[in-house]
Design an enzyme around this catalytic site. Sequence first.
Site, PDB file in Angstrom:
ATOM      1  N   ASP A   1      10.160  -7.343  -2.455  1.00  0.00           N
ATOM      2  CA  ASP A   1       8.850  -7.720  -1.906  1.00  0.00           C
ATOM      3  C   ASP A   1       8.725  -9.237  -1.925  1.00  0.00           C
ATOM      4  OD1 ASP A   1       5.876  -7.767  -1.415  1.00  0.00           O
ATOM      5  OD2 ASP A   1       6.159  -5.612  -1.709  1.00  0.00           O
TER       6      ASP A   1
ATOM      7  N   PHE B   1       0.826  -1.214   0.000  1.00  0.00           N
ATOM      8  CA  PHE B   1       0.000   0.000   0.000  1.00  0.00           C
ATOM      9  C   PHE B   1       0.865   1.271   0.000  1.00  0.00           C
ATOM     10  CE2 PHE B   1      -2.273   2.745   3.334  1.00  0.00           C
ATOM     11  CZ  PHE B   1      -2.836   3.573   2.381  1.00  0.00           C
ATOM     12  N   ILE B   2       1.559   1.545   1.071  1.00  0.00           N
ATOM     13  CA  ILE B   2       2.337   2.792   1.133  1.00  0.00           C
ATOM     14  C   ILE B   2       3.524   2.708   0.178  1.00  0.00           C
ATOM     15  CG2 ILE B   2       3.534   4.432   2.629  1.00  0.00           C
ATOM     16  CD1 ILE B   2       2.096   3.191   5.032  1.00  0.00           C
TER      17      ILE B   2
ATOM     18  N   GLY C   1       1.434  -7.690  -0.883  1.00  0.00           N
ATOM     19  CA  GLY C   1       1.572  -6.735  -1.985  1.00  0.00           C
ATOM     20  C   GLY C   1       1.192  -7.368  -3.321  1.00  0.00           C
TER      21      GLY C   1
ATOM     22  N   TYR D   1       2.977  -6.320  17.861  1.00  0.00           N
ATOM     23  CA  TYR D   1       3.266  -5.391  16.760  1.00  0.00           C
ATOM     24  C   TYR D   1       3.969  -4.129  17.264  1.00  0.00           C
ATOM     25  CZ  TYR D   1       2.568  -2.276  12.797  1.00  0.00           C
ATOM     26  OH  TYR D   1       2.775  -1.397  11.766  1.00  0.00           O
TER      27      TYR D   1
ATOM     28  N   ASP E   1      12.026 -13.331   0.747  1.00  0.00           N
ATOM     29  CA  ASP E   1      11.814 -13.042   2.160  1.00  0.00           C
ATOM     30  C   ASP E   1      13.053 -12.310   2.679  1.00  0.00           C
ATOM     31  OD1 ASP E   1      11.600 -13.103   4.895  1.00  0.00           O
ATOM     32  OD2 ASP E   1      11.582 -15.299   5.067  1.00  0.00           O
TER      33      ASP E   1
ATOM     34  N   LYS F   1       7.854  -3.054  16.317  1.00  0.00           N
ATOM     35  CA  LYS F   1       8.222  -1.786  15.689  1.00  0.00           C
ATOM     36  C   LYS F   1       9.194  -1.003  16.575  1.00  0.00           C
ATOM     37  CE  LYS F   1       6.292  -1.946  11.721  1.00  0.00           C
ATOM     38  NZ  LYS F   1       7.135  -1.863  10.510  1.00  0.00           N
TER      39      LYS F   1
HETATM   40  C1  UD2 Z   1      -3.174   0.917  12.858  1.00  0.00           C
HETATM   41  C2  UD2 Z   1      -2.294   0.315  11.801  1.00  0.00           C
HETATM   42  C3  UD2 Z   1      -1.124  -0.365  12.373  1.00  0.00           C
HETATM   43  C4  UD2 Z   1      -0.433   0.507  13.380  1.00  0.00           C
HETATM   44  C5  UD2 Z   1      -1.445   1.097  14.348  1.00  0.00           C
HETATM   45  C6  UD2 Z   1      -0.866   2.117  15.259  1.00  0.00           C
HETATM   46  C7  UD2 Z   1      -3.627  -0.389   9.900  1.00  0.00           C
HETATM   47  C8  UD2 Z   1      -4.214  -1.566   9.201  1.00  0.00           C
HETATM   48  N1  UD2 Z   1      -3.011  -0.691  11.043  1.00  0.00           N
HETATM   49  O1  UD2 Z   1      -3.701  -0.070  13.716  1.00  0.00           O
HETATM   50  O2  UD2 Z   1      -0.225  -0.707  11.361  1.00  0.00           O
HETATM   51  O3  UD2 Z   1       0.346   1.460  12.762  1.00  0.00           O
HETATM   52  O4  UD2 Z   1      -2.449   1.780  13.655  1.00  0.00           O
HETATM   53  O5  UD2 Z   1      -1.822   2.447  16.228  1.00  0.00           O
HETATM   54  O6  UD2 Z   1      -3.670   0.743   9.459  1.00  0.00           O
HETATM   55  N2  UD2 Z   1     -12.153  -1.080  13.753  1.00  0.00           N
HETATM   56  C9  UD2 Z   1     -13.523  -1.266  13.712  1.00  0.00           C
HETATM   57  N3  UD2 Z   1     -14.019  -2.083  12.738  1.00  0.00           N
HETATM   58  C10 UD2 Z   1     -13.228  -2.730  11.832  1.00  0.00           C
HETATM   59  C11 UD2 Z   1     -11.824  -2.544  11.886  1.00  0.00           C
HETATM   60  C12 UD2 Z   1     -11.324  -1.710  12.875  1.00  0.00           C
HETATM   61  O7  UD2 Z   1     -14.263  -0.717  14.527  1.00  0.00           O
HETATM   62  O8  UD2 Z   1     -13.775  -3.447  10.978  1.00  0.00           O
HETATM   63  C13 UD2 Z   1     -11.597  -0.175  14.765  1.00  0.00           C
HETATM   64  C14 UD2 Z   1     -10.550  -0.868  15.596  1.00  0.00           C
HETATM   65  O9  UD2 Z   1     -11.148  -1.502  16.702  1.00  0.00           O
HETATM   66  C15 UD2 Z   1      -9.679   0.321  15.991  1.00  0.00           C
HETATM   67  C16 UD2 Z   1      -9.815   1.303  14.824  1.00  0.00           C
HETATM   68  O10 UD2 Z   1     -10.951   0.895  14.098  1.00  0.00           O
HETATM   69  O11 UD2 Z   1     -10.165   0.920  17.164  1.00  0.00           O
HETATM   70  C17 UD2 Z   1      -8.622   1.280  13.905  1.00  0.00           C
HETATM   71  O12 UD2 Z   1      -8.329  -0.067  13.593  1.00  0.00           O
HETATM   72  P1  UD2 Z   1      -7.263  -0.457  12.440  1.00  0.00           P
HETATM   73  O13 UD2 Z   1      -7.164  -1.942  12.436  1.00  0.00           O
HETATM   74  O14 UD2 Z   1      -7.595   0.235  11.186  1.00  0.00           O
HETATM   75  O15 UD2 Z   1      -5.941   0.231  12.938  1.00  0.00           O
HETATM   76  P2  UD2 Z   1      -5.131   0.145  14.316  1.00  0.00           P
HETATM   77  O16 UD2 Z   1      -5.302   1.461  14.976  1.00  0.00           O
HETATM   78  O17 UD2 Z   1      -5.409  -1.089  15.095  1.00  0.00           O
END
Ligand code: UD2
Length: 312
Positions: free
Chosen positions: A32, A12-13, A37, A140, A52, A144
Amino acid sequence: MALYLVTGGAGFIGSHLVERLLIRGESVRVADNFSSGLRSNIPGGVEVVEGDLAAPGVAARAVVGADYVLHMAAVPSVPRSVADPIGTNHDNVDATLQVLVAARDAGVRRVVFSGSSAEYGDSPDLPKREDMPPTPVTPYGLQKLIGEQYCRMFTSLYGLETVSLRYFNVFGPRQSPDSPYSGVISLFISALLRGQSPTVFGNGSQTRDFVYVTDVVNGVLRAATTLGVAGESINIATGRSVSVLQLVRALQQVAGTIVEPTFAPPRGGDVLHSQADITKARTLLGFEPAVSLEDGLRDTVAWFKQATPVGA
Ligand code: UD2
């Protein structure tokens, strides 16, 4: 003209970075493993090292002749790391160490590492500043943080220039909605465009700092070449946050739908609130997010519409 190695360049990015670098007239190589991807994300003519990065010799092959390494390859999912700490450690930590050693040995000018706001964990202090003590609460976040600390150590110990960027919630075209671990915006758009109800985990009051992918690309490219920032960790975000419910409302408007969300129990390992202080990015990199949430959502919905055939 410099040679940029973009690891995860089919993702993606990474694919947005490749696109921008080519527009700037730079030489680009992609590394990759195509675990998530897509080959179709890589423009024709770009050299690809497939493999890998954690396996012996792959990173060394990928960095040959590179001036800059933009290390975007990762399994960027909090819940997936909770489900599979060993597998994600392989991709997020072992591969990073191989890339750093290879970059050091090849005399690369600088490595930009993709860190995460997940490194901050769930401390109540907001907005998150880089000098706050990191307390990750998921594999995760810890992976990081380890990658970032390896980067800083390689700078002080071996003189390899590194910059770590802590991305907050990145969104935009080409973010895949195909896994339950996908980013919330891609999942919500994909559901709404099919007339299905998006699932909100918890009550939807949790907040995130959503940053558009082209702004992240600006941050990465500035981090690669700005003088005097080696060894630093820098937030890349907007400095503003919205709740998941506000996000649903904004997307309903943009997508022109009134489909309502369904609520499910909160997700394990989720932090409640996330918002960045971007003073350091502004000061050190001259970084300024240019795309508003509304504009970014509009462009992302438009992309999903053209990428998803009617009736699919
Ligand atoms: C994002 C990044 C991750 C990391 C993190 C840092 C993505 C996929 N992941 O994780 O890489 O950098 O940020 O904090 O961008 N949610 C819903 N419904 C859904 C999916 C998610 O309600 O179907 C909520 C989830 O519970 C969370 C929020 O949306 O509170 C964001 O979830 P996410 O999986 O997009 O991203 P996050 O913050 O876990």
